[in-house]
Motif scaffolding. Sequence first.
Motif, PDB file in Angstrom:
ATOM      1  N   GLU A   1      -2.769   4.782   0.228  1.00 37.61           N
ATOM      2  CA  GLU A   1      -4.021   4.131  -0.151  1.00 37.61           C
ATOM      3  C   GLU A   1      -5.125   4.343   0.890  1.00 37.61           C
ATOM      4  O   GLU A   1      -5.992   3.498   1.060  1.00 37.61           O
TER       5      GLU A   1
ATOM      6  N   ARG B   1       7.450   5.850 -13.692  1.00 35.81           N
ATOM      7  CA  ARG B   1       7.740   4.609 -12.975  1.00 35.81           C
ATOM      8  C   ARG B   1       7.432   3.388 -13.820  1.00 35.81           C
ATOM      9  O   ARG B   1       8.099   2.365 -13.743  1.00 35.81           O
TER      10      ARG B   1
ATOM     11  N   ASP C   1      -2.753  -6.200  -5.332  1.00 36.76           N
ATOM     12  CA  ASP C   1      -2.710  -4.750  -5.158  1.00 36.76           C
ATOM     13  C   ASP C   1      -3.806  -4.301  -4.201  1.00 36.76           C
ATOM     14  O   ASP C   1      -4.824  -4.970  -4.051  1.00 36.76           O
TER      15      ASP C   1
ATOM     16  N   TYR D   1       1.278   4.609  -9.933  1.00 41.71           N
ATOM     17  CA  TYR D   1       2.300   4.268 -10.921  1.00 41.71           C
ATOM     18  C   TYR D   1       2.298   5.308 -12.032  1.00 41.71           C
ATOM     19  O   TYR D   1       1.664   5.113 -13.056  1.00 41.71           O
TER      20      TYR D   1
ATOM     21  N   GLU E   1      -6.041   7.466  -6.892  1.00 40.37           N
ATOM     22  CA  GLU E   1      -5.394   7.541  -8.192  1.00 40.37           C
ATOM     23  C   GLU E   1      -4.294   6.513  -8.313  1.00 40.37           C
ATOM     24  O   GLU E   1      -3.821   5.997  -7.313  1.00 40.37           O
ATOM     25  N   SER E   2      -3.904   6.238  -9.537  1.00 43.18           N
ATOM     26  CA  SER E   2      -2.813   5.297  -9.770  1.00 43.18           C
ATOM     27  C   SER E   2      -1.538   5.796  -9.084  1.00 43.18           C
ATOM     28  O   SER E   2      -1.227   6.982  -9.130  1.00 43.18           O
TER      29      SER E   2
ATOM     30  N   ARG F   1      -9.871   0.940 -10.669  1.00 45.46           N
ATOM     31  CA  ARG F   1      -9.445   1.224  -9.322  1.00 45.46           C
ATOM     32  C   ARG F   1     -10.663   1.585  -8.485  1.00 45.46           C
ATOM     33  O   ARG F   1     -11.505   2.369  -8.920  1.00 45.46           O
TER      34      ARG F   1
ATOM     35  N   ASN G   1       9.541   5.033   1.175  1.00 43.08           N
ATOM     36  CA  ASN G   1       8.984   4.518  -0.068  1.00 43.08           C
ATOM     37  C   ASN G   1      10.067   3.827  -0.898  1.00 43.08           C
ATOM     38  O   ASN G   1      11.097   4.412  -1.215  1.00 43.08           O
TER      39      ASN G   1
ATOM     40  N   GLN H   1      -8.360  -3.659  -8.050  1.00 43.38           N
ATOM     41  CA  GLN H   1      -8.492  -3.810  -9.504  1.00 43.38           C
ATOM     42  C   GLN H   1      -8.509  -5.279  -9.877  1.00 43.38           C
ATOM     43  O   GLN H   1      -9.090  -5.675 -10.883  1.00 43.38           O
TER      44      GLN H   1
ATOM     45  N   ARG I   1     -10.301  -7.656 -15.032  1.00 43.86           N
ATOM     46  CA  ARG I   1      -9.722  -6.551 -14.277  1.00 43.86           C
ATOM     47  C   ARG I   1     -10.665  -5.365 -14.309  1.00 43.86           C
ATOM     48  O   ARG I   1     -11.155  -4.987 -15.362  1.00 43.86           O
TER      49      ARG I   1
ATOM     50  N   ALA J   1       8.270  -3.311  -2.043  1.00 44.70           N
ATOM     51  CA  ALA J   1       7.292  -3.450  -0.960  1.00 44.70           C
ATOM     52  C   ALA J   1       6.697  -4.853  -0.977  1.00 44.70           C
ATOM     53  O   ALA J   1       6.541  -5.505   0.063  1.00 44.70           O
TER      54      ALA J   1
ATOM     55  N   CYS K   1       0.832  -1.201   0.000  1.00 45.27           N
ATOM     56  CA  CYS K   1       0.000   0.000   0.000  1.00 45.27           C
ATOM     57  C   CYS K   1       0.865   1.247   0.000  1.00 45.27           C
ATOM     58  O   CYS K   1       1.737   1.397   0.860  1.00 45.27           O
ATOM     59  N   TYR K   2       0.599   2.133  -0.916  1.00 46.67           N
ATOM     60  CA  TYR K   2       1.290   3.419  -0.931  1.00 46.67           C
ATOM     61  C   TYR K   2       0.238   4.504  -1.078  1.00 46.67           C
ATOM     62  O   TYR K   2      -0.402   4.596  -2.118  1.00 46.67           O
TER      63      TYR K   2
HETATM   64  N1  UDP Z   1       2.429   0.780  -4.633  1.00 46.50           N
HETATM   65  C1  UDP Z   1       3.431   0.687  -3.650  1.00 46.50           C
HETATM   66  N2  UDP Z   1       4.504   1.541  -3.733  1.00 46.50           N
HETATM   67  C2  UDP Z   1       4.626   2.477  -4.724  1.00 46.50           C
HETATM   68  C3  UDP Z   1       3.612   2.540  -5.725  1.00 46.50           C
HETATM   69  C4  UDP Z   1       2.534   1.679  -5.659  1.00 46.50           C
HETATM   70  O1  UDP Z   1       3.367  -0.142  -2.764  1.00 46.50           O
HETATM   71  O2  UDP Z   1       5.600   3.208  -4.713  1.00 46.50           O
HETATM   72  C5  UDP Z   1       1.275  -0.131  -4.564  1.00 46.50           C
HETATM   73  C6  UDP Z   1      -0.074   0.539  -4.594  1.00 46.50           C
HETATM   74  O3  UDP Z   1      -0.482   0.930  -3.316  1.00 46.50           O
HETATM   75  C7  UDP Z   1      -0.964  -0.565  -5.160  1.00 46.50           C
HETATM   76  C8  UDP Z   1      -0.019  -1.307  -6.097  1.00 46.50           C
HETATM   77  O4  UDP Z   1       1.296  -0.947  -5.694  1.00 46.50           O
HETATM   78  O5  UDP Z   1      -1.388  -1.458  -4.161  1.00 46.50           O
HETATM   79  C9  UDP Z   1      -0.249  -0.999  -7.548  1.00 46.50           C
HETATM   80  O6  UDP Z   1      -0.252   0.377  -7.763  1.00 46.50           O
HETATM   81  P1  UDP Z   1      -1.331   1.080  -8.675  1.00 46.50           P
HETATM   82  O7  UDP Z   1      -2.654   0.412  -8.513  1.00 46.50           O
HETATM   83  O8  UDP Z   1      -1.314   2.544  -8.379  1.00 46.50           O
HETATM   84  O9  UDP Z   1      -0.763   0.811 -10.125  1.00 46.50           O
HETATM   85  P2  UDP Z   1      -1.604   0.631 -11.478  1.00 46.50           P
HETATM   86  O10 UDP Z   1      -2.635  -0.418 -11.216  1.00 46.50           O
HETATM   87  O11 UDP Z   1      -2.184   1.959 -11.777  1.00 46.50           O
HETATM   88  O12 UDP Z   1      -0.574   0.200 -12.478  1.00 46.50           O
END
Ligand code: UDP
Length: 327
Positions: A12, A214, A98, A210, A207-208, A203, A75, A102, A200, A81, A9-10
């Motif tokens: 979240e 990154r 995650d 990522y 917000e994302s 969210r 972080n 999603q 899938r 993580a 979780c970041y």
């Molecule tokens: N996350 C994390 N550290 C970070 C970035 C993301 O632990 O620096 C976690 C975030 O909390 C989520 C998962 O990685 O549980 C996926 O991130 P996200 O859903 O934002 O990515 P997306 O689905 O948009 O690619």
Amino acid sequence: MQLSIVVPCYNEEEVFPETAQRLGVLLARLTESGKVAANSKIVFVDDGSRDRTWTLIEEMAARDSWFEGLKLSRNRGHQNALLAGLLSVDGDALVSIDADLQDDINAIEEMVDRYHDGYDVVYGVRSAREADTAFKRLSAQGYYRLLGFFGVDVVFNHADFRLMSRRVVEALRQYGEVNLFLRGLIPLLGHRSTSVYYARTERFAGESKYPLRRMLSLAVDGITSFSAAPLRHIAVLGIFVSLMSVGIMGWVLWIRLFTEQAVPGWASSVLPIYFIGGVQLLSIGILGEYVAKLYAEAKNRPRYFVEKHVGGQKSASEPEVQPDTYR
Ligand code: UDP
Ligand code: MG
């Protein structure tokens, strides 16, 4: 069979309560049906969040013995993580997912079934990607193709939603890579594997985490950490260009020596300069990418530090500080 669900979780705070609640309901169902043991758990890894995520995790862990929290010292990114969580918790099987809901958490039950069938790795594979933007869908598909072209063995449309048995996690522990790309690493561990399919969704909230930057860096890691093919392609390109220039040289000499039309050719001298300059820069760039990798691996820095570990068997008021960095 003791199941541990690991959730990085970041920032979240918006989705955390819902995620914790839904995972709790799922675990209750799984324990009641006897598919997993009563000491199964859900472990949230706080990746240095700047919002209230850790507070929420701590509250949850204090309230309910199913929940555990792991706090990283800062972080370190999603992959680190996730690894921290996987290498720090017990359990016969570990599921990573995650925090943003999603991925369909109901697929976890099917993963557990496959585990009981004797599989060591169960990949969660997206059967539908409607929820993603066209850009994300196209770039992801193109990227999987590119990985295939470079000979990197990954499961198509699978991200980091998977079940791993204890022995697979112990195998993973032995990889000391700093440039982590878990979905490339897991297939290398071997053992019996299979896939379960799910749709899938979007969210749940927030917000994302990522951003494009990154995502690109993860994409580059996926290639350069698993394939030396780009280096080889450069060599092939170099040979091709060299042979071509030998041909051009012969042609130029022939014009100069045996014909009267030896007009100083601007195009034929300027164009190769650009062309070869471009090829060289590209090649140096790719070489540089690998040198940077070597640099990071050679330093062999710890990938993360666990600051606190709350919940579970340990009492929440007495967080256990782990000196080990699980390298
Ligand atoms: N996350 C994390 N550290 C970070 C970035 C993301 O632990 O620096 C976690 C975030 O909390 C989520 C998962 O990685 O549980 C996926 O991130 P996200 O859903 O934002 O990515 P997306 O689905 O948009 O690619
Ligand atoms: Mg997401």
